[in-house]
Design an enzyme around this catalytic site. Structure first.
Site, mmCIF file in Angstrom:
data_model
loop_
_atom_site.group_PDB
_atom_site.id
_atom_site.type_symbol
_atom_site.label_atom_id
_atom_site.label_comp_id
_atom_site.label_asym_id
_atom_site.label_seq_id
_atom_site.Cartn_x
_atom_site.Cartn_y
_atom_site.Cartn_z
ATOM 1 N N CYS A 150 0.759 5.857 6.358
ATOM 2 C CA CYS A 150 1.888 5.198 5.697
ATOM 3 C C CYS A 150 2.167 5.798 4.328
ATOM 4 O O CYS A 150 3.320 6.139 4.007
ATOM 5 C CB CYS A 150 1.640 3.696 5.602
ATOM 6 S SG CYS A 150 0.043 3.245 4.890
ATOM 7 N N TYR A 151 1.140 5.943 3.506
ATOM 8 C CA TYR A 151 1.347 6.542 2.187
ATOM 9 C C TYR A 151 1.818 7.998 2.281
ATOM 10 O O TYR A 151 2.746 8.399 1.565
ATOM 11 C CB TYR A 151 0.057 6.484 1.368
ATOM 12 C CG TYR A 151 -0.311 5.138 0.812
ATOM 13 C CD1 TYR A 151 0.586 4.402 0.043
ATOM 14 C CD2 TYR A 151 -1.582 4.603 1.013
ATOM 15 C CE1 TYR A 151 0.224 3.173 -0.492
ATOM 16 C CE2 TYR A 151 -1.953 3.378 0.485
ATOM 17 C CZ TYR A 151 -1.043 2.662 -0.269
ATOM 18 O OH TYR A 151 -1.405 1.446 -0.806
#
Length: 351
Positions: A150-151
């Site tokens: 996600c990051y």
């Protein structure tokens, strides 16, 4: 119809896959596995999907699941995906791994950061890093998709247009990232209970987050740099909200380079022209996590800070959708030659 199975269907990313695939017009869900909830109706685990899914959770029978599915989504903790990926490859099935086991191309780097031995290093070279806006052609031909973290998704969308352009120091980026609590998963963890998270903001895994080498690997590839020479500082923070990621990337301009904000913005708009999920905002408009809530859309704002010689880029995504399950479905659509937005075109929920 594409027959899809989800392994690890009762975590948050698994549940988001179920929610999105249940209304995908080209997909039939044929298997949902869960170690904790085997034999229980899925709608009993997630009542908000009552009437949407009539399957029961199954045990993780690798032969049965891989036999009946055309594509297998793996929503498992790191270290558990390898046997599933190997079996899918053996049987000629497509596999989208939402875990970390195939994101890093070098087994030694994976083992350094995840502290487990990679059991199938020979498959790493075949896995395609599944960020569609950057790797679409490779995804089309892939058997193994390593769905990005996600990051890294938000960070790479932020910086990709500048990489290799001779404008910035790609090896010295600073990334400040903030995420909702769902990014920590669905488990009994003291650090994410209400009393610890509410009205509180904290940094975590400072200088040692496992997404750091993933970001460095992909930035180095785009910039034509040695990944071992990268020195990207990445600091994540936990926010008192359920969903969303907001990343702010600080990129130093190279000496003698002085583009205007409008020139950089035009570069971004050209780079992302035609991308249905990427939105580059006007000057002075800064993304908010609420814009992307529940959607596969990403919002990018940027400016050049002439005083410090930096480009500042801020990106908002939903960590469970573009940061995980929505992107996995976007990858599946590409793998099977479907319109890329199928099943994930909806705008975010607001307010």
């Amino acid at each position: 119809m594409i027959r899809a199975a989800i392994v690890g269907a009762t975590g948050y990313t698994g549940a988001e896959l179920v929610r999105l695939l249940a209304r995908h017009r080209e997909v039939e869900l044929v298997g949902l596995t869960s170690r904790q909830y085997a034999d229980q109706p899925y709608a009993n685990v997630y009542p908000h999907l009552s009437g949407q899914v009539d399957l029961a959770c199954q045990s993780q029978d690798i032969d049965h699941i891989t036999d009946m599915a055309d594509v297998v989504f793996l929503a498992l903790p790191h270290g558990l995906s390898v046997p599933w990926v190997a079996e899918c490859v053996r049987k000629g099935k497509k596999v989208v791994d939402l875990g970390a086991d195939f994101r890093l191309r070098r087994a030694a780097v994976y083992e350094q950061w995840y502290h487990v031995t990679h059991e199938a290093p020979e498959l790493l070279a075949e896995a395609v890093y599944g960020l569609p806006e950057l790797k679409r052609e490779q995804i089309q031909k892939a058997r193994i998709i390593a769905n990005p973290g996600c990051y890294p998704t938000a960070s790479l969308l932020s910086i990709a247009p500048l990489c290799g352009q001779g404008l910035i120091r790609e090896d010295r980026l600073i990334i400040d990232a903030k995420s909702g609590v769902s990014g920590a998963g669905r488990n009994a963890n003291l650090a994410i209970i209400y009393g610890e998270v509410n009205e509180n903001v904290k940094a975590y895994n400072v200088a040692k987050h496992r997404h750091n080498p993933e970001i460095e690997q992909e930035v180095a590839e785009r910039a034509g740099l040695d990944p071992d020479a990268m020195a990207i500082t990445f600091t994540p923070h936990l926010m008192p909200m359920t969903r969303g990621i907001l990343t702010t990337v600080y990129a130093d301009l190279k000496e003698g380079v002085q583009p205007t904000s409008e020139e950089v913005r035009n570069l971004y708009r050209q780079f992302y022209a035609g991308e249905p999920f990427i939105h580059v905002m006007d000057e002075g408009v800064w993304p908010q996590t609420k814009w992307s809530y529940g959607s596969n859309h990403a919002y990018i704002g940027l400016t050049v800070e002439a005083r410090t010689g930096r480009v500042i880029i801020t990106t908002a995504i939903d960590n469970l959708v573009k940061g995980a399950s929505g992107q996995a479905i976007q990858n599946m659509n590409i793998l099977f030659g479907l319109p890329e937005t199928t099943g994930i075109e909806a705008a975010g929920i607001y307010p």
